[in-house]
Every structure is written in structure tokens, then in C-alpha cells.
Design a protein around this motif. Structure first.
Motif, short mmCIF file in Angstrom:
data_model
loop_
_atom_site.label_atom_id
_atom_site.label_comp_id
_atom_site.label_asym_id
_atom_site.label_seq_id
_atom_site.Cartn_x
_atom_site.Cartn_y
_atom_site.Cartn_z
N LEU A 80 0.82 -1.21 0.00
CA LEU A 80 0.00 0.00 0.00
C LEU A 80 0.85 1.27 0.00
CD1 LEU A 80 -2.92 -0.90 2.44
CD2 LEU A 80 -3.02 -0.61 -0.04
N GLU A 81 1.90 1.29 0.81
CA GLU A 81 2.75 2.47 0.90
C GLU A 81 4.22 2.05 0.72
OE1 GLU A 81 2.01 4.74 4.39
OE2 GLU A 81 -0.14 4.86 4.07
N PRO A 82 4.63 1.75 -0.51
CA PRO A 82 6.01 1.33 -0.74
C PRO A 82 6.98 2.50 -0.55
CG PRO A 82 4.89 1.68 -2.83
CD PRO A 82 3.84 1.81 -1.75
N ILE A 83 8.26 2.17 -0.33
CA ILE A 83 9.28 3.21 -0.22
C ILE A 83 9.40 3.92 -1.57
CG2 ILE A 83 11.76 3.62 0.12
CD1 ILE A 83 11.79 1.23 1.99
N LYS A 84 9.46 5.25 -1.52
CA LYS A 84 9.54 6.02 -2.75
C LYS A 84 10.99 6.33 -3.09
CE LYS A 84 4.99 8.14 -2.09
NZ LYS A 84 4.23 9.40 -1.93
N TYR A 85 11.31 6.26 -4.40
CA TYR A 85 12.66 6.51 -4.87
C TYR A 85 12.66 7.72 -5.80
CZ TYR A 85 13.57 1.80 -3.14
OH TYR A 85 13.69 0.68 -2.35
N ALA A 86 13.69 8.56 -5.67
CA ALA A 86 13.81 9.73 -6.52
C ALA A 86 14.33 9.33 -7.90
CB ALA A 86 14.78 10.73 -5.89
N ASN A 87 14.01 10.16 -8.90
CA ASN A 87 14.61 9.97 -10.22
C ASN A 87 16.09 10.36 -10.12
OD1 ASN A 87 12.18 9.21 -11.46
ND2 ASN A 87 11.61 11.34 -11.80
N HIS A 88 16.97 9.54 -10.68
CA HIS A 88 18.39 9.82 -10.57
C HIS A 88 18.79 11.00 -11.45
CE1 HIS A 88 18.43 7.10 -14.12
NE2 HIS A 88 19.41 7.92 -14.53
N LEU A 89 19.85 11.68 -11.05
CA LEU A 89 20.42 12.78 -11.82
C LEU A 89 21.42 12.22 -12.83
CD1 LEU A 89 21.14 15.29 -8.90
CD2 LEU A 89 19.21 15.35 -10.50
N GLU A 90 21.62 12.95 -13.92
CA GLU A 90 22.61 12.56 -14.92
C GLU A 90 23.59 13.71 -15.12
OE1 GLU A 90 20.80 11.21 -18.50
OE2 GLU A 90 19.72 9.56 -17.53
N VAL A 91 24.89 13.41 -15.00
CA VAL A 91 25.94 14.41 -15.17
C VAL A 91 26.98 13.86 -16.14
CG1 VAL A 91 25.58 15.39 -12.87
CG2 VAL A 91 27.24 13.55 -13.18
N SER A 92 27.92 14.73 -16.55
CA SER A 92 28.87 14.32 -17.58
C SER A 92 30.33 14.41 -17.13
CB SER A 92 28.68 15.17 -18.85
OG SER A 92 28.85 16.53 -18.55
N SER A 93 30.56 14.58 -15.84
CA SER A 93 31.95 14.67 -15.38
C SER A 93 32.09 14.12 -13.96
CB SER A 93 32.43 16.13 -15.41
OG SER A 93 31.76 16.90 -14.42
N LEU A 94 33.32 13.77 -13.61
CA LEU A 94 33.60 13.34 -12.24
C LEU A 94 33.57 14.53 -11.29
CD1 LEU A 94 36.54 10.84 -12.93
CD2 LEU A 94 34.11 10.33 -12.62
N THR A 95 33.88 15.70 -11.79
CA THR A 95 33.82 16.92 -10.98
C THR A 95 32.39 17.16 -10.48
OG1 THR A 95 35.63 17.89 -12.26
CG2 THR A 95 34.30 19.39 -10.94
N ALA A 96 31.42 16.88 -11.35
CA ALA A 96 30.02 17.04 -10.96
C ALA A 96 29.64 16.04 -9.88
CB ALA A 96 29.12 16.88 -12.18
N VAL A 97 30.20 14.84 -9.93
CA VAL A 97 29.94 13.84 -8.89
C VAL A 97 30.43 14.36 -7.54
CG1 VAL A 97 30.44 11.50 -8.08
CG2 VAL A 97 30.07 11.93 -10.52
N LEU A 98 31.65 14.90 -7.53
CA LEU A 98 32.22 15.44 -6.29
C LEU A 98 31.40 16.62 -5.78
CD1 LEU A 98 36.03 15.40 -7.19
CD2 LEU A 98 34.74 13.69 -5.91
N SER A 99 30.95 17.48 -6.69
CA SER A 99 30.15 18.65 -6.29
C SER A 99 28.84 18.22 -5.66
CB SER A 99 29.88 19.53 -7.51
OG SER A 99 31.08 20.05 -8.04
N TYR A 100 28.20 17.21 -6.24
CA TYR A 100 26.93 16.72 -5.70
C TYR A 100 27.11 16.18 -4.28
CZ TYR A 100 22.92 13.63 -5.04
OH TYR A 100 21.81 12.99 -4.52
#
Length: 249
Positions: free
Chosen positions: A44-64
């Protein structure tokens, strides 16, 4: 149809409805499910998951991660280096034994088609756009620009090496052996890390077109994955001293 027949059909329909009634079932952890179809339970009330983000660099991963906008540092995170061109960030397992995918990183890279024949101009442009400047790259550019094949006899091929006519000057022609194999560094992984070099087989066809064939058995992929993993490990420790993470490669 008689009234008795109508009554029989109505009773049968009522029995069918009773059998298909959606019942609420509660398990021992207190989660509630309903029987959407007989013997098919839906929470009835499953755990909700966010839509994942998409980036194009490792720098963006670190920033997030360092910005911690989604408060991910409260939990252990898993960074999976799937390939030279894919990094995924997951949360730890939740109560349902599932991981939430928060972010996917894929680099924007130039395209070079190995095994495809290019004319001289296309080949030279692609070499300059898709490969890091190096001695063998510049040698290939110079050689392929000078090729002059007027008929099939201008190309001598023994199956391993090739010799063809090249333009030495404004009017002079001479024979030259094609460079082979060559060591090149294509752009094949995230730009923040060192691009692994590889050996390639350089070939000419009778039309004077050039092609490159990979000759390292895919060894570069393992090296690129390790380069990406090292970059993440080194930089995450500096970004978040208290961050609980693991990098899988």
C-alpha cells in the motif's frame, strides 16, 4: 429467460465478486498489502525513490556529494565504476534490501569508429579531434596526408606491413613504409583522468583510405577504470573527511 435464471446468474456474479474482493494483508513488520488480483500482493505504501540525476563529469559527482543537498552523507554511499564511461552513485541497502540510484555520470567524448575506412581529410580531422597529441599521432597525420595511390600497384602489402607512394615535396614522389603498430591516446574515459594509451594497427586500402584497429585486447579498459576509481578515492577523502563511502571498480 425466466426469473429463476436471472436469479441464478445474479447469485453467481455475487460469488465471483466475493472471490475477487481486494483484501488488506499486514505482514509481521507492519507493512500493508492489498491483493490486486488473487494471490498478487501489492504494498500500500512502498518506499519512494527519486529519479536519478545525470551528469557528464567526475567533478560534478564530487560537487553533488560535497553539497550534500540530499543529505546523502548521513548514510554510507557506494560509487560503482561500471566502465570507463559510467559511474553510478547508490545509497546503502534499505529495509527492503534495495539500493537507491541517485546519480549517473557519463562523459561527453568525441567519436572515432575503429575498423572504419576514412579518406585522408576525414582521418586527419578525426585524429586531431579524438586523440591526444603524441609522437605517433602526428606521424600518422603526416603520413596519411602524403599518400598518393593512383592504381593498385602503388600499395605493397605483405599482410603485416604496407608500403605506398607518398608526396615528398611539390613534385617528387617516393616509397614509404606505413607506421605500424602505433601507440595512441584516444579520448575514451572521463577527461579528469589520464587517458590510457594503446597500440593500434594502422591499415590502408587500395583507395588510399586509412583505418585503425585496436590491438591491446581491451587492456586499456581496466586501466581507465582504475584511473577513475583512484580519482574518486583521492578527491572524496579531501571533500568529505567524515564521508562513509566505498568505490567499487
Amino acid at each position: 429467460m425466466t426469473i429463476e435464471n436471472h436469479l441464478v446468474d445474479a447469485l453467481r456474479y455475487s460469488v465471483d465478486l466475493a472471490g475477487k474482493e481486494q483484501k488488506i494483508i499486514t505482514n509481521k513488520e507492519g507493512k500493508e498489502f492489498y491483493d490486486s488480483q488473487q494471490f498478487t500482493l501489492r504494498e500500500l505504501e512502498p518506499i519512494k525513490y527519486a529519479n536519478h540525476l545525470e551528469v557528464s563529469s567526475l567533478t560534478a559527482v564530487l560537487s553533488y556529494i560535497s553539497a550534500n543537498v540530499d543529505e546523502i552523507t548521513k548514510n554510507k554511499i557506494v560509487l560503482h565504476v561500471e566502465s570507463p564511461t559510467s559511474v553510478k552513485l547508490f545509497t546503502e541497502l534499505n529495509v527492503d534490501r534495495k539500493r537507491e540510484l541517485l546519480l549517473v555520470a557519463k562523459p561527453l567524448l568525441p567519436t572515432f569508429n575503429y575498423g572504419r575506412w576514412y579518406d585522408s581529410e576525414q582521418f586527419n580531422i578525426s585524429l586531431q579531434a579524438s586523440f591526444i597529441k603524441a609522437e605517433d599521432r602526428d606521424l600518422l597525420i603526416k603520413f596519411s596526408s602524403a599518400i598518393r595511390i593512383d592504381n593498385s600497384s602503388d600499395l605493397i602489402d605483405d599482410g603485416v606491413s604496407q608500403t605506398t607512394k607518398i608526396q615528398n615535396g611539390v613534385a617528387s614522389l617516393g616509397n614509404a613504409k606505413a607506421p605500424n603498430p602505433v601507440t595512441l591516446k584516444p579520448y575514451r574515459t572521463f577527461l579528469e583522468v589520464d587517458q590510457p594509451d594503446s597500440q593500434f594497427i594502422y591499415r590502408l586500402n587500395k583507395e588510399g583510405e586509412s583505418a585503425l584497429f585496436e590491438a591491446d585486447g581491451g587492456k586499456w579498459r581496466s586501466e581507465a577504470i582504475q584511473n577513475v576509481a583512484k580519482f574518486l578515492n583521492d578527491n572524496l577523502s579531501a571533500v568529505q573527511e567524515e564521508l562513509d563511502f566505498i568505490v567499487l571498480a
